[in-house]
Design an enzyme around this catalytic site. Sequence first.
Site, PDB file in Angstrom:
ATOM      1  N   ASP A  56     -23.789  23.155  -0.962  1.00  0.00           N
ATOM      2  CA  ASP A  56     -23.091  24.281  -0.443  1.00  0.00           C
ATOM      3  C   ASP A  56     -22.940  25.034  -1.840  1.00  0.00           C
ATOM      4  OD1 ASP A  56     -20.747  25.240   1.585  1.00  0.00           O
ATOM      5  OD2 ASP A  56     -20.131  25.447  -0.618  1.00  0.00           O
ATOM      6  N   GLU A  94     -23.280  29.775   3.070  1.00  0.00           N
ATOM      7  CA  GLU A  94     -23.897  29.299   1.802  1.00  0.00           C
ATOM      8  C   GLU A  94     -24.384  28.204   1.703  1.00  0.00           C
ATOM      9  OE1 GLU A  94     -20.707  29.345   2.549  1.00  0.00           O
ATOM     10  OE2 GLU A  94     -19.584  28.622   0.929  1.00  0.00           O
ATOM     11  N   ASN A 142     -19.649  37.166  -4.356  1.00  0.00           N
ATOM     12  CA  ASN A 142     -19.553  38.187  -3.436  1.00  0.00           C
ATOM     13  C   ASN A 142     -18.753  39.168  -3.988  1.00  0.00           C
ATOM     14  OD1 ASN A 142     -21.595  38.112  -1.576  1.00  0.00           O
ATOM     15  ND2 ASN A 142     -20.425  36.567  -0.214  1.00  0.00           N
ATOM     16  N   HIS A 163     -21.786  42.095  -1.974  1.00  0.00           N
ATOM     17  CA  HIS A 163     -22.414  41.277  -0.879  1.00  0.00           C
ATOM     18  C   HIS A 163     -23.980  41.510  -1.054  1.00  0.00           C
ATOM     19  CE1 HIS A 163     -22.359  39.767   3.257  1.00  0.00           C
ATOM     20  NE2 HIS A 163     -21.274  39.315   2.923  1.00  0.00           N
ATOM     21  N   ASP A 195     -26.286  38.313  -1.159  1.00  0.00           N
ATOM     22  CA  ASP A 195     -27.638  38.060  -0.255  1.00  0.00           C
ATOM     23  C   ASP A 195     -28.794  37.575  -1.155  1.00  0.00           C
ATOM     24  OD1 ASP A 195     -26.129  38.653   1.908  1.00  0.00           O
ATOM     25  OD2 ASP A 195     -26.881  40.546   2.268  1.00  0.00           O
TER      26      ASP A 195
HETATM   27  N1  GTP Z   1     -23.487  37.712   0.467  1.00  0.00           N
HETATM   28  C1  GTP Z   1     -23.409  37.028   1.610  1.00  0.00           C
HETATM   29  N2  GTP Z   1     -22.168  36.093   1.663  1.00  0.00           N
HETATM   30  C2  GTP Z   1     -22.029  35.353   2.586  1.00  0.00           C
HETATM   31  C3  GTP Z   1     -22.904  35.097   3.691  1.00  0.00           C
HETATM   32  N3  GTP Z   1     -22.538  34.050   4.652  1.00  0.00           N
HETATM   33  C4  GTP Z   1     -21.284  33.620   3.996  1.00  0.00           C
HETATM   34  N4  GTP Z   1     -21.202  34.274   2.811  1.00  0.00           N
HETATM   35  C5  GTP Z   1     -19.818  34.461   1.930  1.00  0.00           C
HETATM   36  O1  GTP Z   1     -19.852  32.939   1.500  1.00  0.00           O
HETATM   37  C6  GTP Z   1     -18.293  33.028   0.995  1.00  0.00           C
HETATM   38  C7  GTP Z   1     -17.904  31.181   1.202  1.00  0.00           C
HETATM   39  O2  GTP Z   1     -16.735  31.044   0.588  1.00  0.00           O
HETATM   40  P1  GTP Z   1     -16.060  29.891   0.735  1.00  0.00           P
HETATM   41  O3  GTP Z   1     -16.153  29.088   2.037  1.00  0.00           O
HETATM   42  O4  GTP Z   1     -14.581  30.256   0.586  1.00  0.00           O
HETATM   43  O5  GTP Z   1     -16.480  28.763  -0.639  1.00  0.00           O
HETATM   44  P2  GTP Z   1     -16.993  29.475  -2.013  1.00  0.00           P
HETATM   45  O6  GTP Z   1     -16.390  30.594  -2.708  1.00  0.00           O
HETATM   46  O7  GTP Z   1     -18.381  29.176  -2.284  1.00  0.00           O
HETATM   47  O8  GTP Z   1     -16.191  28.243  -2.694  1.00  0.00           O
HETATM   48  P3  GTP Z   1     -16.528  26.550  -2.745  1.00  0.00           P
HETATM   49  O9  GTP Z   1     -17.656  26.362  -1.678  1.00  0.00           O
HETATM   50  O10 GTP Z   1     -15.192  25.928  -2.652  1.00  0.00           O
HETATM   51  O11 GTP Z   1     -17.421  26.224  -3.973  1.00  0.00           O
HETATM   52  C8  GTP Z   1     -17.362  33.565   2.066  1.00  0.00           C
HETATM   53  O12 GTP Z   1     -16.833  34.736   1.241  1.00  0.00           O
HETATM   54  C9  GTP Z   1     -18.614  34.363   2.928  1.00  0.00           C
HETATM   55  O13 GTP Z   1     -18.179  35.751   3.097  1.00  0.00           O
HETATM   56  C10 GTP Z   1     -24.294  35.981   3.666  1.00  0.00           C
HETATM   57  O14 GTP Z   1     -25.186  35.545   4.248  1.00  0.00           O
HETATM   58  N5  GTP Z   1     -24.161  36.869   2.511  1.00  0.00           N
END
Ligand code: GTP
Length: 383
Positions: A246, A289, A254, A259, A263
Amino acid sequence: MDTQTAAAVSGALLGLVLTAASMQLKGFGGQTAARPMFRAFFLLVSLYLLLLTVAIRRDGPALALLLDLVFATCHSLFILGVIRRSERPFPRGVIVLWGALYLAVSATAASYRVQVGLLYSASVFLLGATLLLYRRGGANLGDRGMAITAIAWSASCLFSIFGLGKPDDASPQLTLSLIFALPVVTALAVCLFLSYVLDDREDLRNQAARDALTEIHNRRYLFERAADIFSLMRRQHTPVSLIMLDVDHFKWINDRLGHATGDQALRAIARSLTQDSRLEDVVARMGGEEFAVLMPNTTLPEAMAKAERLRRGIEAIRIPGAESEHISASFGVVNGEPADRPNLETMLQRADEAMYRAKAAGRNTIAQAELGKADSGTLGQRH
Ligand SMILES: Nc1nc2c(ncn2[C@@H]2O[C@H](COP(=O)(O)OP(=O)(O)OP(=O)(O)O)[C@@H](O)[C@H]2O)c(=O)[nH]1
């Protein structure tokens, strides 16, 4: 100008108009654009076969010319469709040249020099066969069938020219060609249809199995392939390993960089995971992610070493326009031995737990779990 010449010239003009019209179609060189060509080809083939059946019985000059006209148009559509299907960037000049050649040969054929028409036929189908066989993305069964039929058709034309009678005594050659044309043209049409059906199926399967953003496999595909991998593991008594990862603080990436950059980072991560994996490994985006790599015939130490390579690969990623940003991911690794009777659901769950331990331990870290022992995972590496 007599009626025969008029019919031949209008056939040639029709060919040119079709050539010109096809150049205006959107997606020049694309497969979608080939479709209308081949559809029209189908219709004309049907008409041709109908006329042929009548012509074999009642050989009138007007009917023979109409047959010429329809068949010449079939040629035109077939080759244009093939060129588009081959998905190679054909320069427009080549198409215009081909149109001019078509005009010249049709005009010559109008003066009843059947040999020239047959030679033209042979070359057109040979060209079509070559384009089909060297199609980008590989020729499928239908393409190969079409190519073989087209080669057979060319051979028959050449045989008709060189193998029989005096050059100007057209009728034996013509009759032989006509009789041979019936099964050949039908086979060509059937193969064409088959190649599209196979292509459509392949496209659908690919779409369903791939993640749209990163173009690597998706969760659904991982589950599909896992069935085969686990059954092979049981038969061969080999271990299976799974890595889950992850991306760290992805929300932050982001929020700060946008965004679109997020991506871009996900695509770069997917590329890096794929580059560092074996052909038999399944690399999938599980959603958001989160990614997974399922590895047949892999022990725990091997999987840990692999996770470390992947971790370093992700650390080395630099996003164009945001070079100072550092990307990292947290990893959970689990190994299943045949005796543990593992399945994908349990392995995903255990790898997920390990991955959250890696997050809790400070991220950019690898944690491992063993299937047989509940909650026995130990922190692998901290960086
Ligand atoms: N750009 C982009 N962002 C995405 C996509 N799918 C999910 N996300 C973003 O990934 C982020 C995941 O955030 P969190 O689950 O809070 O986790 P994190 O910020 O990675 O923090 P930790 O996992 O605790 O290290 C969210 O802001 C989602 O909007 C995508 O396809 N593209």
